[in-house]
Design a protein around this motif. Structure first.
Motif, PDB file in Angstrom:
ATOM      1  N   THR A  65       2.688  -5.792  14.066  1.00 25.21           N
ATOM      2  CA  THR A  65       1.792  -6.089  12.956  1.00 25.21           C
ATOM      3  C   THR A  65       1.202  -7.477  13.157  1.00 25.21           C
ATOM      4  OG1 THR A  65       3.315  -7.232  11.442  1.00 25.21           O
ATOM      5  CG2 THR A  65       3.373  -4.798  11.439  1.00 25.21           C
ATOM      6  N   ALA A  66       0.282  -7.835  12.312  1.00 27.54           N
ATOM      7  CA  ALA A  66      -0.335  -9.159  12.382  1.00 27.54           C
ATOM      8  C   ALA A  66       0.663 -10.271  12.068  1.00 27.54           C
ATOM      9  CB  ALA A  66      -1.521  -9.225  11.415  1.00 27.54           C
ATOM     10  N   ARG A  67       1.810  -9.925  11.498  1.00 31.98           N
ATOM     11  CA  ARG A  67       2.828 -10.919  11.154  1.00 31.98           C
ATOM     12  C   ARG A  67       4.161 -10.619  11.817  1.00 31.98           C
ATOM     13  NH1 ARG A  67       1.892 -14.503   6.790  1.00 31.98           N
ATOM     14  NH2 ARG A  67      -0.214 -14.259   6.023  1.00 31.98           N
ATOM     15  N   GLN A 113       3.671  -7.099   1.145  1.00 28.41           N
ATOM     16  CA  GLN A 113       3.129  -7.545   2.430  1.00 28.41           C
ATOM     17  C   GLN A 113       3.393  -6.520   3.521  1.00 28.41           C
ATOM     18  OE1 GLN A 113       5.017 -10.650   4.961  1.00 28.41           O
ATOM     19  NE2 GLN A 113       3.078 -11.749   4.614  1.00 28.41           N
ATOM     20  N   THR A 116       1.007  -3.610   3.210  1.00 26.16           N
ATOM     21  CA  THR A 116      -0.318  -3.992   3.714  1.00 26.16           C
ATOM     22  C   THR A 116      -0.335  -4.038   5.235  1.00 26.16           C
ATOM     23  OG1 THR A 116      -0.803  -5.257   1.714  1.00 26.16           O
ATOM     24  CG2 THR A 116      -2.067  -5.817   3.690  1.00 26.16           C
ATOM     25  N   LEU A 117       0.707  -4.596   5.830  1.00 25.21           N
ATOM     26  CA  LEU A 117       0.770  -4.688   7.290  1.00 25.21           C
ATOM     27  C   LEU A 117       0.803  -3.297   7.933  1.00 25.21           C
ATOM     28  CD1 LEU A 117       3.289  -7.643   7.649  1.00 25.21           C
ATOM     29  CD2 LEU A 117       0.843  -7.681   8.237  1.00 25.21           C
ATOM     30  N   TYR A 118       1.554  -2.371   7.360  1.00 25.22           N
ATOM     31  CA  TYR A 118       1.594  -1.006   7.890  1.00 25.22           C
ATOM     32  C   TYR A 118       0.217  -0.341   7.787  1.00 25.22           C
ATOM     33  CZ  TYR A 118       6.742  -1.205   7.944  1.00 25.22           C
ATOM     34  OH  TYR A 118       8.048  -1.530   8.195  1.00 25.22           O
ATOM     35  N   PHE A 119      -0.452  -0.516   6.641  1.00 25.99           N
ATOM     36  CA  PHE A 119      -1.803   0.051   6.510  1.00 25.99           C
ATOM     37  C   PHE A 119      -2.757  -0.584   7.520  1.00 25.99           C
ATOM     38  CE2 PHE A 119      -0.647   1.256   1.981  1.00 25.99           C
ATOM     39  CZ  PHE A 119      -0.629   2.609   2.242  1.00 25.99           C
ATOM     40  N   ASP A 120      -2.681  -1.892   7.679  1.00 26.67           N
ATOM     41  CA  ASP A 120      -3.553  -2.574   8.644  1.00 26.67           C
ATOM     42  C   ASP A 120      -3.284  -2.119  10.076  1.00 26.67           C
ATOM     43  OD1 ASP A 120      -4.717  -3.925   6.540  1.00 26.67           O
ATOM     44  OD2 ASP A 120      -3.697  -5.836   6.947  1.00 26.67           O
ATOM     45  N   ALA A 121      -2.051  -1.680  10.349  1.00 28.53           N
ATOM     46  CA  ALA A 121      -1.682  -1.194  11.689  1.00 28.53           C
ATOM     47  C   ALA A 121      -2.004   0.294  11.874  1.00 28.53           C
ATOM     48  CB  ALA A 121      -0.201  -1.449  11.953  1.00 28.53           C
ATOM     49  N   ARG A 140      -3.815   3.461   0.955  1.00 27.67           N
ATOM     50  CA  ARG A 140      -4.406   2.123   0.975  1.00 27.67           C
ATOM     51  C   ARG A 140      -4.956   1.711  -0.400  1.00 27.67           C
ATOM     52  NH1 ARG A 140      -5.811  -1.693   4.517  1.00 27.67           N
ATOM     53  NH2 ARG A 140      -5.362  -0.593   6.442  1.00 27.67           N
TER      54      ARG A 140
END
Length: 160
Positions: A65-67, A113, A116-121, A140
Motif C-alpha cells: 500500500t502507499a503506507r 486508513q 482506504t489503503l485497500y481500496f486505493d490498492a 469505496r
C-alpha cells in the motif's frame, strides 16, 4: 526494511503476531486472540463455499500500500488476480475482497486508513468483522447493507 526482508528474517518467521510495515519501513506487530483465527477460518470457508466465480480465498495476505505492507486477515481474489499475486511476498494489487477482523487495540482511525489503503490498492469491497462475528460491508462509497460481490454472505457469524 522491505517486506521480503521481514519475511526472510528467521527471527521474525515464527512470532505469534501479525506483522506489517508502516510507510517508514518500520515493523508493526499486533497480537491476535484465538477467536481471531476462528473467525478467519469461518470467513475463508464461507467465501470459498459462496463464491460462484472462480477465484481463491486465503488468510494473512500481504498487500503493498502507499503506507507500507498491510496484511488483510482474509481475502478473496478472482482467478486473474490470484495468478498475479500467488507467488509474491506481498501483492502489488489488493484482492477484490479484503477482510479485517477487529481487535480491541484497533483504533477507528487505523481501520479507516486501512480500508482506504485497500481500496486505493484495488479492492472492490472491504469487510470489517467485530470480535463477536458481526460483519460490516463497505465499497469505496461507504457501508453496504450486504456484500454486492457475495450477497448471501451472513452478517453474523457466531451463534449467540
Amino acid at each position: 526494511m522491505q517486506w521480503k526482508d521481514v519475511v526472510a528474517d528467521p527471527n521474525l518467521r515464527d512470532l505469534p503476531f501479525k506483522i506489517e510495515t508502516n510507510e517508514w519501513g518500520q515493523i508493526v506487530m499486533t497480537p491476535a486472540r484465538v477467536m481471531h483465527g476462528k473467525l478467519q477460518l469461518k470467513i475463508g470457508m464461507l467465501l470459498t463455499q459462496l463464491m460462484q466465480a472462480s477465484g481463491e480465498a486465503t488468510v494473512e495476505c500481504a498487500i503493498q500500500t502507499a503506507r507500507g505492507t498491510k496484511v488483510a486477515d482474509v481475502v478473496w481474489a478472482s482467478e486473474a488476480r490470484w495468478q498475479r499475486m500467488k507467488d509474491a511476498y506481498e501483492s502489488d494489487i489488493a484482492p477484490e475482497i479484503c477482510v479485517e477482523i477487529l481487535s480491541p487495540g484497533n483504533s477507528t482511525g487505523e481501520i479507516d486508513q486501512k480500508r482506504t489503503l485497500y481500496f486505493d490498492a484495488g479492492a472492490h469491497e472491504v469487510w470489517l468483522c467485530s470480535g463477536e462475528g458481526v460483519i460490516a460491508f463497505y465499497n469505496r462509497v461507504g457501508e453496504l447493507p450486504q456484500s454486492a460481490l457475495v450477497p448471501d454472505f451472513p452478517t453474523h457469524l457466531l451463534s449467540q
